[in-house]
Design an enzyme around this catalytic site. Structure first.
Site, PDB file in Angstrom:
ATOM      1  N   ASP A 184      42.897  20.780  36.561  1.00  0.00           N
ATOM      2  CA  ASP A 184      42.642  19.599  35.737  1.00  0.00           C
ATOM      3  C   ASP A 184      42.193  20.003  34.338  1.00  0.00           C
ATOM      4  O   ASP A 184      42.585  19.382  33.338  1.00  0.00           O
ATOM      5  CB  ASP A 184      41.572  18.716  36.378  1.00  0.00           C
ATOM      6  CG  ASP A 184      42.120  17.923  37.560  1.00  0.00           C
ATOM      7  OD1 ASP A 184      43.348  17.899  37.732  1.00  0.00           O
ATOM      8  OD2 ASP A 184      41.311  17.336  38.300  1.00  0.00           O
TER       9      ASP A 184
ATOM     10  N   ASP B 111      55.473 -11.911   8.503  1.00  0.00           N
ATOM     11  CA  ASP B 111      54.170 -12.195   7.907  1.00  0.00           C
ATOM     12  C   ASP B 111      53.943 -13.673   7.619  1.00  0.00           C
ATOM     13  O   ASP B 111      52.932 -14.039   7.042  1.00  0.00           O
ATOM     14  CB  ASP B 111      54.000 -11.401   6.607  1.00  0.00           C
ATOM     15  CG  ASP B 111      55.054 -11.740   5.566  1.00  0.00           C
ATOM     16  OD1 ASP B 111      55.951 -12.557   5.865  1.00  0.00           O
ATOM     17  OD2 ASP B 111      54.984 -11.188   4.448  1.00  0.00           O
TER      18      ASP B 111
ATOM     19  N   ASP C 296      61.865  -9.923   9.540  1.00  0.00           N
ATOM     20  CA  ASP C 296      62.111 -10.963   8.557  1.00  0.00           C
ATOM     21  C   ASP C 296      62.611 -10.285   7.275  1.00  0.00           C
ATOM     22  O   ASP C 296      62.462  -9.068   7.119  1.00  0.00           O
ATOM     23  CB  ASP C 296      60.808 -11.731   8.301  1.00  0.00           C
ATOM     24  CG  ASP C 296      61.015 -12.940   7.411  1.00  0.00           C
ATOM     25  OD1 ASP C 296      62.134 -13.459   7.378  1.00  0.00           O
ATOM     26  OD2 ASP C 296      60.043 -13.357   6.751  1.00  0.00           O
TER      27      ASP C 296
ATOM     28  N   ASP D 283      56.917 -16.898  11.541  1.00  0.00           N
ATOM     29  CA  ASP D 283      57.116 -15.671  12.317  1.00  0.00           C
ATOM     30  C   ASP D 283      56.199 -15.586  13.537  1.00  0.00           C
ATOM     31  O   ASP D 283      56.399 -14.728  14.399  1.00  0.00           O
ATOM     32  CB  ASP D 283      56.867 -14.438  11.435  1.00  0.00           C
ATOM     33  CG  ASP D 283      57.863 -14.336  10.296  1.00  0.00           C
ATOM     34  OD1 ASP D 283      59.049 -14.616  10.537  1.00  0.00           O
ATOM     35  OD2 ASP D 283      57.460 -13.989   9.171  1.00  0.00           O
TER      36      ASP D 283
ATOM     37  N   GLU E 141      43.929  12.376  39.481  1.00  0.00           N
ATOM     38  CA  GLU E 141      42.758  11.752  38.854  1.00  0.00           C
ATOM     39  C   GLU E 141      42.744  11.875  37.331  1.00  0.00           C
ATOM     40  O   GLU E 141      42.038  11.147  36.642  1.00  0.00           O
ATOM     41  CB  GLU E 141      41.460  12.337  39.422  1.00  0.00           C
ATOM     42  CG  GLU E 141      41.194  13.798  39.095  1.00  0.00           C
ATOM     43  CD  GLU E 141      41.962  14.746  40.005  1.00  0.00           C
ATOM     44  OE1 GLU E 141      42.018  15.940  39.685  1.00  0.00           O
ATOM     45  OE2 GLU E 141      42.513  14.298  41.020  1.00  0.00           O
TER      46      GLU E 141
ATOM     47  N   ASN F 185      41.550  22.762  42.001  1.00  0.00           N
ATOM     48  CA  ASN F 185      41.945  21.484  41.405  1.00  0.00           C
ATOM     49  C   ASN F 185      41.182  21.212  40.107  1.00  0.00           C
ATOM     50  O   ASN F 185      41.747  20.703  39.136  1.00  0.00           O
ATOM     51  CB  ASN F 185      41.691  20.360  42.408  1.00  0.00           C
ATOM     52  CG  ASN F 185      42.570  19.149  42.147  1.00  0.00           C
ATOM     53  OD1 ASN F 185      43.792  19.281  42.032  1.00  0.00           O
ATOM     54  ND2 ASN F 185      41.958  17.986  42.036  1.00  0.00           N
TER      55      ASN F 185
END
Length: 883
Positions: free
Chosen positions: A717, A620, A348, A624, A306, A713
């Site tokens: 956790d 940019d 580029d 592109d 979970e 548990n």
């Protein structure tokens, strides 16, 4: 706030028939321009500032609901709709409904822990991104008070008159009233691959509003040409706003997303088999079906990962916040993980490898002798151009002295032929003082050459025969080889065309029989930081490739200057001739692609992806945008054209390749820490399968109460919550690490049973050393059960808490690699609670009993043996390269 274009606008083709365009848009699409102005109560000169303010108050801002920062309620809904959280909620409801409020309460606490942390971190990341987004300026050119001005997109109102040029996003739903070679990319709405030409009039007026050529829609963009348009609808009143029920802003899942979902459902299927089996075994062996039911529900919770959604979200959000500190806006959280997985980075050239400070260095005739006449022609072209003025135009216009030489006041603009990426030419037509029309074309030399019939030198006009073309080409290539970006200037004088409604406008067909006049050459030097940034990316396992529309000579020199070895160059003409398979093979081996079109860039990105690469692209410009859309990670800058910023996953507020490498490291940290949780959770669950089944079969009572399993548990956790903050070994950041289900499976199969071995030794100790077999009387049975359950609870919690330090690294824990202080602190807290809990009133309430003194040295020996065994198995797997 800029309107963001998602990677994919809808998961399936939308039902356009079910989506209604604004009635006013339908009505005005067939009206004459003069009637459009009247219908919108505006004029060709636009609105006044006062009128615009009043309409903004009436219609609201020009934004879509999906572009606004998510509300707390929406963030909460996103957090709770995860299948793991829903499952836990169902189990909590079942526990409350069947009379086990203690178990239900613990499950609710687990939900609050997972959802709460995810909610807080998402809100924090969203707030940080919102502050950075406010620094991005996305504007439209509108006429206000009779003058053109830049207006934020959010402040556009119906009735505004806007001017559109290549690279602009269509800022609202608009009616075109003037157009010049206007082509609009509206594939984001229609799925069409090719741009659509738009006009000021459409005699056919198709029934489908998307097919009408007099209107353009919010979310589309101008590929080429220029236009004037009237805003008809804004914000949620637009066609795009009406598609809210049909589209999704979620991008297609990455390979990591798919594998993570596969892992989650694998555990859920495993649980669907395991839980009924545990229920039946305990019901048959213990005789109490109600206790067996609650125990099985608790086992189901224990097998549920979970915390996985929280770990993923917190990790990605933490990465986004870290990138925000480096002035990077992360528009899509998943892009962080993609950046970490990226193994190929394409960029580029202009503005990314170079300084983007373009200076006009040379203006010369065809023999490369300085020529003021050539500069005057270039100045006239740039001065009268109304389309997108790029850095080259601005560099030409910076030569103010040329204004007089060009005799600008003495010439009148007649027409212009806008730039597009197919021709790679932009032309203006002016009326000269002697009454002639002069077409002045400026563009890529090879494109200009193909349209020239002659060239001019020292006042003499010579034919462009084959020998001359080769000689002229060598001259301009000398400039290119020195790192200059070269444009050719050509002219054509014609008789003036008559004015009036029947007059023929100038167009692309008129760009023939030109006379080559000379060249203008620009210098855009490489960035000083590029060499180090590219070296860092390469050291981190990322191949760097350059994809540019510029010519190969300039591009090769820039690559050499920044440390990129270029053994082979692939040109756009080569790309055009290749099949997809040939292009994929060429893309793999090529560092530099030159003279490529926007479509070529997109094909190259997809070719690399077809070879299994995770590809990033940085650009940019208008050209592109297709590549940014196709890439796994699209990166742009805040000075980019609107369409590039809208398409990108990340926007850099500072143009620097170094920050890309920082993002790669952040992404790999996120992946590494998510992998730690997955490894720990999966191996733990696999080991628990054997432990729970074995104990259920031969232990004469429940091996642990339902509330005790849930408490363990919950504490486990709690110990996992700091994993996203953990340090990552440098070795795990050196190269991309794809998700490997086979390696994970081997890890689970070998590491998981290690915990089961020591669970069984604990069972034997509790049964034989501490006499928990004694169930001769009810009192003895209750004491034996409580003591056994307490012993297994403490051993299970402490071993799971400490094995984190073994699993989190490929090195020797504590000595060669240490967890972050937060992980240490939280682990120590959880272990302390586990040790002390049985001796507290809360422990008594949970059914625990104080453990005998002999238990603790045995536990220490158990822990030591478990950690040594797990470390040994892990190192064995690493030596065999199985993980």
């Amino acid at each position: 706030m800029p309107i963001a274009l998602p990677k994919r606008l809808f998961t399936s083709r939308p039902d356009h028939a079910a989506i209604k365009a604004a009635p006013l848009l339908v009505e005005t699409s067939t009206l004459e321009p003069a009637l459009v102005y009247a219908r919108l109560a505006t004029a060709a000169t636009g609105l006044t500032s006062a009128e615009a303010s009043a309409r903004l108050a009436e219609h609201g801002p020009n934004t879509l609901a999906r572009d606004e920062q998510p509300s707390l309620a929406l963030l909460l809904w996103r957090a709770v709709r995860n299948p793991l959280v829903v499952l836990l909620a169902v189990l909590a409801i079942v526990s409350f409904a069947t009379g086990d409020p203690r178990a239900g309460t613990v499950m609710v606490l687990m939900i609050l822990l997972s959802v709460g942390l995810k909610l807080v971190q998402e809100a924090k990341a969203g707030s940080s991104a919102a502050k950075l987004r406010a620094m991005i300026s996305v504007h439209a050119t509108a006429l206000r008070d009779g003058a053109a001005c830049e207006v934020p997109l959010s402040e556009l109102v119906p009735g505004d008159v806007v001017q559109l040029a290549a690279g602009d996003m269509i800022p609202a739903d608009v009616r075109i009233v003037q157009a010049k070679d206007l082509f609009v990319i509206q594939g984001s709405l229609t799925g069409e691959s090719f741009p659509v030409e738009k006009h000021a009039a459409d005699p056919a007026a198709p029934a489908a509003i998307l097919e009408r050529t007099t209107v353009a829609f919010l979310g589309t963009s101008v590929e080429s040409g220029a236009a004037t348009a009237v805003v008809i609808a804004t914000g949620n009143a637009t066609y795009l706003g009406g598609m809210a029920a049909s589209l999704t802003a979620l991008p297609p899942p990455t390979a990591f997303d798919r594998q993570l979902a596969s892992f989650t459902w694998l555990l859920l299927r495993f649980m669907a088999v395991m839980v009924p089996l545990v229920f039946i075994v305990n019901g048959l062996t213990k005789g109490s079906w109600s206790e067996a039911f609650f125990f099985a529900v608790a086992v189901a919770v224990g097998l549920t990962p979970e915390m996985l959604p929280m770990i993923v979200t917190v990790g990605l959000s933490k990465g986004a916040v870290a990138m925000g500190r480096k002035k990077v806006i992360v528009k899509r959280l998943g892009a962080i993980q993609n950046l970490g997985a990226m193994d190929t980075f394409c960029t580029d050239k202009t503005g990314t490898l170079t300084q983007d400070i373009v200076v006009l260095e040379r203006y010369c005739d065809v023999r490369l002798k300085d020529s003021e006449d050539v500069l005057a022609l270039a100045y006239t072209n740039s001065h009268f151009q109304t389309g997108l003025k790029n850095v080259l135009d601005r560099a030409v216009l910076a030569h103010e002295a040329s204004h007089a030489h060009a005799r600008i006041p003495e010439v009148t603009k007649v027409d212009e032929i806008p730039f597009d990426f197919q021709r790679r030419i932009m032309s203006v037509v002016v009326r000269t003082p002697d009454g002639q029309d002069r077409l002045i074309a400026k563009g890529a030399p090879e494109a200009i050459f193909a349209r020239c019939a002659a060239f001019e030198l020292a006042g003499e006009r010579l034919p462009m025969d084959h020998d001359h073309i080769a000689e002229l080409q060598r001259e301009y290539e000398r400039l290119s080889a020195d790192g200059f970006r070269v444009l050719a200037i050509a002219t054509r004088d014609t008789a003036p065309r008559t004015a009036g409604p029947g007059a023929t406008a100038y167009g692309k067909a008129d760009e023939v029989d030109l006379v080559l006049q000379g060249y203008i050459a620009f210098l855009d030097p490489p960035k000083d930081s590029c060499t180090a940034a590219i070296g860092a990316l390469q050291r981190h396992g990322v191949a760097v490739k350059v994809i540019t529309g510029d010519n190969e000579l300039v591009a090769r020199k820039v690559c050499k200057d920044v440390g990129l070895a270029v053994d082979r160059i692939v040109l756009g003409t080569d790309v055009e001739a290749m099949t997809e398979a040939q292009l994929a093979e060429a893309a793999e081996a090529t560092v530099l692609f030159a003279r490529v079109s926007p479509a070529h860039k997109q094909r190259i990105i997809k070719a690399l992806q077809s070879r299994g690469h995770i590809v990033g692209f940085m650009g940019d410009g208008i050209n592109d945008a297709p590549a940014l859309h196709a890439a796994d990670v699209g990166i742009s800058v805040d000075t980019a054209v609107d369409i590039a910023k809208a398409t990108a996953d990340m926007v850099l507020l500072e143009k620097s390749l170094a920050v890309v490498d920082d993002g790669v490291i952040e992404g790999r940290k996120v992946f590494a820490n998510i992998s730690k949780y997955v490894r720990m959770g999966a191996s733990s669950n696999f080991g628990n399968m054997f432990s729970v089944l074995g104990a259920s079969i031969f232990v004469p009572f429940l091996p642990m109460l339902a509330i005790q399993i849930l408490t363990a548990n919950l504490l486990y956790d709690l110990g996992q919550t700091t994993i996203p903050t953990d340090d990552v070994d440098p070795e795990q950041l050196q190269r991309p690490r794809p998700w490997d289900m086979k390696a994970l499976t081997r890890f689970i199969a070998f590491i998981g049973p290690c915990s089961s071995i020591f669970d069984y030794t604990t069972y034997l100790v509790m049964l034989y050393v501490f006499g928990c077999w004694d169930v001769s009387t009810a009192t003895a049975a209750a004491h034996s059960a409580s003591l056994f359950q307490t012993g297994w609870f403490v051993e299970s919690l402490i071993t799971q808490g400490l094995v984190i330090h073994v699993i989190r690294t490929n090195k020797i824990p504590f000595l060669q690699s240490r967890a972050s202080p937060a992980v240490f602190a939280m682990g120590a807290l959880v272990l302390g609670i586990g040790v002390l809990l049985p001796s507290t009133p809360v422990g008594t309430y949970l059914g625990f009993t104080p453990l005998p003194g002999l238990y603790w040295p045995i536990l220490l020996a158990t822990i030591a043996c478990y950690l040594v065994l797990t470390q040994s198995v892990k190192m064995w797997l690493l030596r065999r390269k199985w993980i």
